[in-house]
Design a protein around this motif. Sequence first.
Motif, PDB file in Angstrom:
ATOM      1  N   THR A   6     -10.071 -48.734 -27.133  1.00 45.42           N
ATOM      2  CA  THR A   6     -10.286 -48.743 -28.577  1.00 45.42           C
ATOM      3  C   THR A   6     -10.337 -50.168 -29.113  1.00 45.42           C
ATOM      4  OG1 THR A   6      -9.155 -46.605 -28.780  1.00 45.42           O
ATOM      5  CG2 THR A   6      -9.371 -47.924 -30.780  1.00 45.42           C
ATOM      6  N   ALA A   7      -9.450 -51.029 -28.609  1.00 49.43           N
ATOM      7  CA  ALA A   7      -9.455 -52.434 -29.034  1.00 49.43           C
ATOM      8  C   ALA A   7     -10.792 -53.090 -28.733  1.00 49.43           C
ATOM      9  CB  ALA A   7      -8.320 -53.189 -28.362  1.00 49.43           C
ATOM     10  N   HIS A   8     -11.328 -52.845 -27.541  1.00 50.67           N
ATOM     11  CA  HIS A   8     -12.603 -53.457 -27.167  1.00 50.67           C
ATOM     12  C   HIS A   8     -13.769 -52.851 -27.939  1.00 50.67           C
ATOM     13  CE1 HIS A   8     -11.763 -56.265 -23.806  1.00 50.67           C
ATOM     14  NE2 HIS A   8     -10.617 -55.601 -23.784  1.00 50.67           N
ATOM     15  N   GLU A   9     -13.687 -51.580 -28.278  1.00 54.04           N
ATOM     16  CA  GLU A   9     -14.728 -50.965 -29.100  1.00 54.04           C
ATOM     17  C   GLU A   9     -14.755 -51.588 -30.495  1.00 54.04           C
ATOM     18  OE1 GLU A   9     -17.825 -48.271 -30.212  1.00 54.04           O
ATOM     19  OE2 GLU A   9     -17.041 -48.894 -28.256  1.00 54.04           O
ATOM     20  N   ILE A  10     -13.582 -51.788 -31.084  1.00 58.18           N
ATOM     21  CA  ILE A  10     -13.516 -52.435 -32.398  1.00 58.18           C
ATOM     22  C   ILE A  10     -14.026 -53.866 -32.305  1.00 58.18           C
ATOM     23  CG2 ILE A  10     -11.954 -53.241 -34.214  1.00 58.18           C
ATOM     24  CD1 ILE A  10     -10.187 -50.792 -33.573  1.00 58.18           C
ATOM     25  N   HIS A  11     -13.574 -54.587 -31.293  1.00 54.44           N
ATOM     26  CA  HIS A  11     -13.999 -55.977 -31.113  1.00 54.44           C
ATOM     27  C   HIS A  11     -15.517 -56.075 -30.972  1.00 54.44           C
ATOM     28  CE1 HIS A  11     -14.333 -60.026 -29.653  1.00 54.44           C
ATOM     29  NE2 HIS A  11     -14.664 -59.645 -28.436  1.00 54.44           N
ATOM     30  N   VAL A  30     -13.594 -42.538 -28.063  1.00 56.95           N
ATOM     31  CA  VAL A  30     -13.172 -43.906 -28.378  1.00 56.95           C
ATOM     32  C   VAL A  30     -13.925 -44.459 -29.581  1.00 56.95           C
ATOM     33  CG1 VAL A  30     -13.146 -46.288 -27.529  1.00 56.95           C
ATOM     34  CG2 VAL A  30     -12.324 -44.430 -26.058  1.00 56.95           C
ATOM     35  N   PRO A  31     -15.255 -44.348 -29.651  1.00 53.96           N
ATOM     36  CA  PRO A  31     -15.952 -44.863 -30.843  1.00 53.96           C
ATOM     37  C   PRO A  31     -15.483 -44.225 -32.145  1.00 53.96           C
ATOM     38  CG  PRO A  31     -17.517 -44.512 -29.064  1.00 53.96           C
ATOM     39  CD  PRO A  31     -16.219 -43.901 -28.616  1.00 53.96           C
ATOM     40  N   LYS A  32     -15.202 -42.921 -32.121  1.00 56.51           N
ATOM     41  CA  LYS A  32     -14.740 -42.260 -33.344  1.00 56.51           C
ATOM     42  C   LYS A  32     -13.322 -42.692 -33.699  1.00 56.51           C
ATOM     43  CE  LYS A  32     -17.759 -38.216 -33.121  1.00 56.51           C
ATOM     44  NZ  LYS A  32     -17.834 -36.738 -33.021  1.00 56.51           N
ATOM     45  N   THR A  33     -12.487 -42.929 -32.695  1.00 57.67           N
ATOM     46  CA  THR A  33     -11.141 -43.447 -32.970  1.00 57.67           C
ATOM     47  C   THR A  33     -11.234 -44.826 -33.600  1.00 57.67           C
ATOM     48  OG1 THR A  33     -10.187 -42.198 -31.129  1.00 57.67           O
ATOM     49  CG2 THR A  33      -8.928 -44.079 -31.946  1.00 57.67           C
ATOM     50  N   ALA A  34     -12.127 -45.665 -33.084  1.00 54.99           N
ATOM     51  CA  ALA A  34     -12.345 -46.985 -33.677  1.00 54.99           C
ATOM     52  C   ALA A  34     -12.798 -46.860 -35.120  1.00 54.99           C
ATOM     53  CB  ALA A  34     -13.370 -47.757 -32.858  1.00 54.99           C
ATOM     54  N   ASP A  35     -13.691 -45.903 -35.395  1.00 56.55           N
ATOM     55  CA  ASP A  35     -14.158 -45.684 -36.760  1.00 56.55           C
ATOM     56  C   ASP A  35     -13.004 -45.299 -37.685  1.00 56.55           C
ATOM     57  OD1 ASP A  35     -16.832 -46.217 -36.180  1.00 56.55           O
ATOM     58  OD2 ASP A  35     -17.292 -44.114 -35.727  1.00 56.55           O
TER      59      ASP A  35
END
Length: 210
Positions: A16-21, A170-175
Amino acid sequence: MLLWINGPFGGGKTQTAHEIHRRLAGSVICDPEHLGFGLHRMLPPAQRGDFQDLVSWRQGVVEVLDLALTGHDGVVIAPMTVTDPRCFAETVGRLRELGHDVRHFTLLAERGTVLKRLRERGLGHLLPNAAGKNSGSRRESWAVQRLDHCLERLREPEFAEHLWTDRTSVPKTADRIAVLAGLTLRPHTGGPLRTRLRQAGVGMRHIRFD
């Protein structure tokens, strides 16, 4: 702003951290685990316990993140499991006392979901023959031993905001984190295969053997 992403080992913090980054311009990842691993390397193997028990780790995390937050214009992301209230107060709490805007999120999932993720994490299940029988699984075994404790402790109100991820990608958690933190991410791009390959790459870069 600091995004501290908490959760059980294998709960999706790093992904998740890397998806946000990847989708947030100007953001950086400052992983407190790296400091812990460095402290471990300074000790004989027999003395390598939980590095969060070391005062030097807790103080070092605050010092380094304080430095990053003070000197960097963008969002700082710290993926790190913390389940002990005292440790939480001496890291997340201390950074807030220093005046930083710390947004804390705990990623939770049912036990079976986390166990499945641990088995699939990176390529650890493919590496025993190449790196020694126990090398690829040592850390996963430790994570399984700690799983019930982590899930029990992290459900407590002091570790909110809680985000359940059993049925969320993971992308939706980042969202979801971005919305709660008032941030705008670039749109997620790439189909399921590309996303899977990207996440496998992140997993491979974080496989450890010591």
